[in-house]
Enzyme design. Structure first.
Site, PDB file in Angstrom:
ATOM      1  N   ASP A  98      11.052  15.240  12.099  1.00 59.01           N
ATOM      2  CA  ASP A  98      10.630  14.793  13.430  1.00 59.01           C
ATOM      3  C   ASP A  98       9.990  15.871  14.283  1.00 59.01           C
ATOM      4  OD1 ASP A  98      12.746  16.431  13.954  1.00 59.01           O
ATOM      5  OD2 ASP A  98      14.069  14.898  14.780  1.00 59.01           O
ATOM      6  N   GLU A 120      13.172  12.479   5.009  1.00 62.66           N
ATOM      7  CA  GLU A 120      14.098  12.231   6.135  1.00 62.66           C
ATOM      8  C   GLU A 120      13.489  11.191   7.093  1.00 62.66           C
ATOM      9  OE1 GLU A 120      15.441  14.850   9.549  1.00 62.66           O
ATOM     10  OE2 GLU A 120      16.968  15.401   8.107  1.00 62.66           O
ATOM     11  N   GLU A 134      11.257  14.368  19.601  1.00 64.84           N
ATOM     12  CA  GLU A 134      11.490  14.109  18.181  1.00 64.84           C
ATOM     13  C   GLU A 134      11.531  12.624  17.824  1.00 64.84           C
ATOM     14  OE1 GLU A 134      13.190  16.367  19.964  1.00 64.84           O
ATOM     15  OE2 GLU A 134      12.662  18.257  19.000  1.00 64.84           O
ATOM     16  N   HIS A 215      19.613  23.731  21.404  1.00 66.95           N
ATOM     17  CA  HIS A 215      18.179  23.983  21.595  1.00 66.95           C
ATOM     18  C   HIS A 215      17.382  22.780  22.082  1.00 66.95           C
ATOM     19  CE1 HIS A 215      16.731  21.694  18.114  1.00 66.95           C
ATOM     20  NE2 HIS A 215      17.822  22.086  17.504  1.00 66.95           N
ATOM     21  N   ARG A 217      15.293  20.034  23.928  1.00 70.95           N
ATOM     22  CA  ARG A 217      14.499  20.043  25.166  1.00 70.95           C
ATOM     23  C   ARG A 217      15.122  19.160  26.255  1.00 70.95           C
ATOM     24  NH1 ARG A 217      10.596  21.739  21.875  1.00 70.95           N
ATOM     25  NH2 ARG A 217       8.737  22.725  22.741  1.00 70.95           N
ATOM     26  N   HIS A 247      19.365  30.333  20.021  1.00 70.07           N
ATOM     27  CA  HIS A 247      18.010  29.937  19.611  1.00 70.07           C
ATOM     28  C   HIS A 247      16.979  30.773  20.378  1.00 70.07           C
ATOM     29  CE1 HIS A 247      14.504  27.357  18.883  1.00 70.07           C
ATOM     30  NE2 HIS A 247      15.208  26.707  17.965  1.00 70.07           N
TER      31      HIS A 247
HETATM   32  C1  UD1 Z   1      11.561  22.831  17.264  1.00 68.63           C
HETATM   33  C2  UD1 Z   1      11.370  21.336  17.016  1.00 68.63           C
HETATM   34  C3  UD1 Z   1      12.721  20.623  16.982  1.00 68.63           C
HETATM   35  C4  UD1 Z   1      13.670  21.283  16.017  1.00 68.63           C
HETATM   36  C5  UD1 Z   1      13.777  22.749  16.348  1.00 68.63           C
HETATM   37  C6  UD1 Z   1      14.623  23.451  15.329  1.00 68.63           C
HETATM   38  C7  UD1 Z   1       9.395  20.212  17.917  1.00 68.63           C
HETATM   39  C8  UD1 Z   1       8.771  19.588  19.097  1.00 68.63           C
HETATM   40  N1  UD1 Z   1      10.597  20.754  18.103  1.00 68.63           N
HETATM   41  O1  UD1 Z   1      12.061  22.993  18.583  1.00 68.63           O
HETATM   42  O2  UD1 Z   1      12.522  19.279  16.592  1.00 68.63           O
HETATM   43  O3  UD1 Z   1      14.919  20.669  16.138  1.00 68.63           O
HETATM   44  O4  UD1 Z   1      12.465  23.345  16.322  1.00 68.63           O
HETATM   45  O5  UD1 Z   1      15.029  24.713  15.752  1.00 68.63           O
HETATM   46  O6  UD1 Z   1       8.823  20.210  16.873  1.00 68.63           O
HETATM   47  N2  UD1 Z   1      10.585  30.784  19.189  1.00 68.63           N
HETATM   48  C9  UD1 Z   1      10.480  32.103  18.786  1.00 68.63           C
HETATM   49  N3  UD1 Z   1      10.646  32.386  17.464  1.00 68.63           N
HETATM   50  C10 UD1 Z   1      10.927  31.448  16.542  1.00 68.63           C
HETATM   51  C11 UD1 Z   1      11.056  30.117  16.956  1.00 68.63           C
HETATM   52  C12 UD1 Z   1      10.873  29.789  18.282  1.00 68.63           C
HETATM   53  O7  UD1 Z   1      10.234  32.987  19.596  1.00 68.63           O
HETATM   54  O8  UD1 Z   1      11.069  31.775  15.368  1.00 68.63           O
HETATM   55  C13 UD1 Z   1      10.358  30.439  20.618  1.00 68.63           C
HETATM   56  C14 UD1 Z   1       8.883  30.554  20.985  1.00 68.63           C
HETATM   57  O9  UD1 Z   1       8.777  31.031  22.307  1.00 68.63           O
HETATM   58  C15 UD1 Z   1       8.409  29.105  20.879  1.00 68.63           C
HETATM   59  C16 UD1 Z   1       9.627  28.390  21.413  1.00 68.63           C
HETATM   60  O10 UD1 Z   1      10.746  29.098  20.867  1.00 68.63           O
HETATM   61  O11 UD1 Z   1       7.228  28.858  21.614  1.00 68.63           O
HETATM   62  C17 UD1 Z   1       9.713  26.927  21.125  1.00 68.63           C
HETATM   63  O12 UD1 Z   1       9.516  26.632  19.753  1.00 68.63           O
HETATM   64  P1  UD1 Z   1       9.135  25.111  19.325  1.00 68.63           P
HETATM   65  O13 UD1 Z   1       9.009  25.050  17.852  1.00 68.63           O
HETATM   66  O14 UD1 Z   1       7.983  24.636  20.138  1.00 68.63           O
HETATM   67  O15 UD1 Z   1      10.380  24.287  19.802  1.00 68.63           O
HETATM   68  P2  UD1 Z   1      11.892  24.330  19.411  1.00 68.63           P
HETATM   69  O16 UD1 Z   1      12.637  24.127  20.665  1.00 68.63           O
HETATM   70  O17 UD1 Z   1      12.165  25.524  18.592  1.00 68.63           O
HETATM   71  N1  UDP Z   2      20.980  27.428  11.184  1.00 67.92           N
HETATM   72  C1  UDP Z   2      20.810  28.737  10.719  1.00 67.92           C
HETATM   73  N2  UDP Z   2      21.090  29.769  11.571  1.00 67.92           N
HETATM   74  C2  UDP Z   2      21.508  29.580  12.853  1.00 67.92           C
HETATM   75  C3  UDP Z   2      21.648  28.243  13.311  1.00 67.92           C
HETATM   76  C4  UDP Z   2      21.383  27.187  12.456  1.00 67.92           C
HETATM   77  O1  UDP Z   2      20.448  28.947   9.573  1.00 67.92           O
HETATM   78  O2  UDP Z   2      21.729  30.569  13.563  1.00 67.92           O
HETATM   79  C5  UDP Z   2      20.660  26.304  10.271  1.00 67.92           C
HETATM   80  C6  UDP Z   2      21.701  25.234  10.137  1.00 67.92           C
HETATM   81  O3  UDP Z   2      22.571  25.513   9.061  1.00 67.92           O
HETATM   82  C7  UDP Z   2      20.857  23.982   9.897  1.00 67.92           C
HETATM   83  C8  UDP Z   2      19.574  24.254  10.613  1.00 67.92           C
HETATM   84  O4  UDP Z   2      19.529  25.662  10.835  1.00 67.92           O
HETATM   85  O5  UDP Z   2      20.559  23.825   8.512  1.00 67.92           O
HETATM   86  C9  UDP Z   2      19.520  23.516  11.911  1.00 67.92           C
HETATM   87  O6  UDP Z   2      18.445  23.958  12.668  1.00 67.92           O
HETATM   88  P1  UDP Z   2      18.270  23.612  14.197  1.00 67.92           P
HETATM   89  O7  UDP Z   2      19.598  23.354  14.811  1.00 67.92           O
HETATM   90  O8  UDP Z   2      17.437  24.703  14.770  1.00 67.92           O
HETATM   91  O9  UDP Z   2      17.355  22.307  14.164  1.00 67.92           O
HETATM   92  P2  UDP Z   2      17.683  20.752  14.009  1.00 67.92           P
HETATM   93  O10 UDP Z   2      18.488  20.544  12.790  1.00 67.92           O
HETATM   94  O11 UDP Z   2      18.378  20.317  15.258  1.00 67.92           O
HETATM   95  O12 UDP Z   2      16.332  20.137  13.918  1.00 67.92           O
END
Ligand code: UD1
Ligand code: UDP
Length: 372
Positions: A98, A120, A134, A215, A217, A247
């Site tokens: 998603d 999924e 999502e 994490h 939104r 996160h």
């Molecule tokens: C994204 C996904 C969410 C998923 C989550 C898993 C979308 C809209 N959201 O949310 O569905 O559950 O990932 O974690 O697709 N950032 C870093 N380094 C990283 C990752 C993120 O600095 O390795 C920071 C950056 O500033 C980035 C921000 O986090 O711009 C947001 O990342 P983004 O992928 O847009 O959204 P998530 O909240 O991580």
């Molecule tokens: N996870 C990880 N390190 C962390 C937190 C989570 O490896 O510090 C793993 C966790 O085991 C799971 C996945 O990341 O498999 C979940 O990711 P996240 O919660 O970011 O996204 P979501 O599942 O909500 O999309």
């Protein structure tokens, strides 16, 4: 058989990488010409997983920017993935779940009349804004997809109600359990690293461990403030230790570090590599999280999850008594946490309602057993 076809596996974020790793390796074994493309919607979180599973992307779009907006990210994915499609004559794209990466790549593939497989598929809350964005990402991907790999019967029924042809749906279980099986095997052989050693110096693992993540939104702002207040309250119990890998989203970092730094039994740490996170999960008495993947993993180890959301598309865990929807209400989180902490931890190796660890093989067999 269509083994001369070009298959492209696309991922962008940490959970997609974890959940698509077993699918990628199964496709590599299968004889299809399989390539891996990362949008790097996440950079650091994605690279942690690529490193652990030893996956080397064939194409790395390297798109993440700090605090990216959904629209900016979407437009960059749409533009850059098209170049991969054109240059490499892709026949089938697999996307996961998603995320923005999944829905936008599904759209780009549709625009080029490339077949889309959705791993999924079919999870629903039917609440447009929760989880945001999502829920709509997953629905849109479902509308664009040609093949739907549903992790559960409920997910299949959702797709069926929406008019998806039954012969394009396969119930596979969730590939996260495939990944967990591999990782648990590694942990069982004895696993250690500097992160674990550092944690052992700071954390008293004889106390009740509470693992926390967050994490979403829709929880930014008030929701996260309220969750942090609940965690402060829970940390007043001197028999608990909280471990919170924070996160990297700046909207999460700011509030969490502001509110929870300097509490002696609250350990804020950088996001953990996947096996280390699972190592802690196995030791946890309780998890407090809004994560989708965590809700699916925790039942394997019999660890209850307080889900800090008002709705979940993962109802199976709630129905089985593995997870509890508590929203972001401080009192509700604290009360339920206290109730669970008052019980001794029931161990272990429970039946997981989300899968049996064979999903990836079922996905590849689906393609091997039909002409497409
Ligand atoms: C994204 C996904 C969410 C998923 C989550 C898993 C979308 C809209 N959201 O949310 O569905 O559950 O990932 O974690 O697709 N950032 C870093 N380094 C990283 C990752 C993120 O600095 O390795 C920071 C950056 O500033 C980035 C921000 O986090 O711009 C947001 O990342 P983004 O992928 O847009 O959204 P998530 O909240 O991580
Ligand atoms: N996870 C990880 N390190 C962390 C937190 C989570 O490896 O510090 C793993 C966790 O085991 C799971 C996945 O990341 O498999 C979940 O990711 P996240 O919660 O970011 O996204 P979501 O599942 O909500 O999309």
């Amino acid at each position: 058989m269509s083994e001369n076809k070009n298959v492209l596996i696309c991922i962008g974020t940490r959970p997609e990488a974890i959940k698509m790793a077993p699918v990628y390796f199964e496709f590599l074994k299968s004889g299809y010409n399989t390539k891996l493309c990362v949008t790097a919607q996440h950079r650091d979180l994605l690279d942690q997983v690529l490193h652990f599973f030893k996956m080397t992307p064939d194409f790395d779009l390297d798109l993440m920017t700090p605090n990216q907006t959904l629209n900016k990210l979407s437009s960059r994915i749409l533009e850059d993935i098209d170049k991969v499609f054109i240059e490499h004559k892709i026949d089938l794209v697999l996307v996961h779940g998603d995320t923005t990466t999944s829905s936008i790549i599904a759209l780009a593939a549709f625009n080029r009349k490339i077949k889309v497989a959705h791993v999924e598929a079919g999870l629903r809350t039917y609440n447009k804004y929760s989880p945001f964005p999502e829920e709509m990402n997953r629905q849109l991907t479902g509308r664009l997809a040609d093949f739907h790999f549903a992790p559960s019967e409920t997910a299949k029924q959702n797709l069926k109600k929406e008019g998806v042809a039954l012969n394009s749906i396969l119930v596979t279980g969730n590939t996260v359990i495939d990944a967990l099986k591999v990782t648990s095997g590694i942990l069982d052989k004895g696993f250690n690293n500097t992160v674990i050693q550092n944690l052992k110096e700071k954390v008293n693992f004889n106390k009740k461990i509470i693992l926390v993540t967050g994490h979403r939104r829709e929880n930014f702002g008030e929701g996260f403030e309220s969750i942090c207040n609940a965690l402060v309250e829970i940390s007043k119990d001197e028999n608990v230790e909280l471990i919170f890998p924070v996160h990297l989203n700046p909207n999460v970092q700011e509030v969490v570090y502001n509110r929870l730094s300097n509490l002696p039994n609250v350990h804020l740490v950088a996001p953990l590599d996947y096996p280390t996170f699972i190592w802690i999960m196995k030791k946890a008495h309780l998890i407090i999280s809004d994560s989708g993947g965590v809700q699916e993993e925790a039942p394997t180890f019999g660890v209850p999850v307080l889900v800090t959301r008002t709705v979940t598309e993962r109802q199976e865990g709630v129905a089985a008594g593995c997870s509890f929807l508590v929203g972001t209400n401080q009192e509700k989180i604290v009360n339920k946490a206290k109730e669970i902490l008052s019980h001794t931890k029931e161990n272990n190796n429970n039946l997981n309602p989300y899968g049996d660890g064979n999903a990836s093989k079922k996905i590849v067999d689906f393609f091997k057993n039909r002409t497409w």
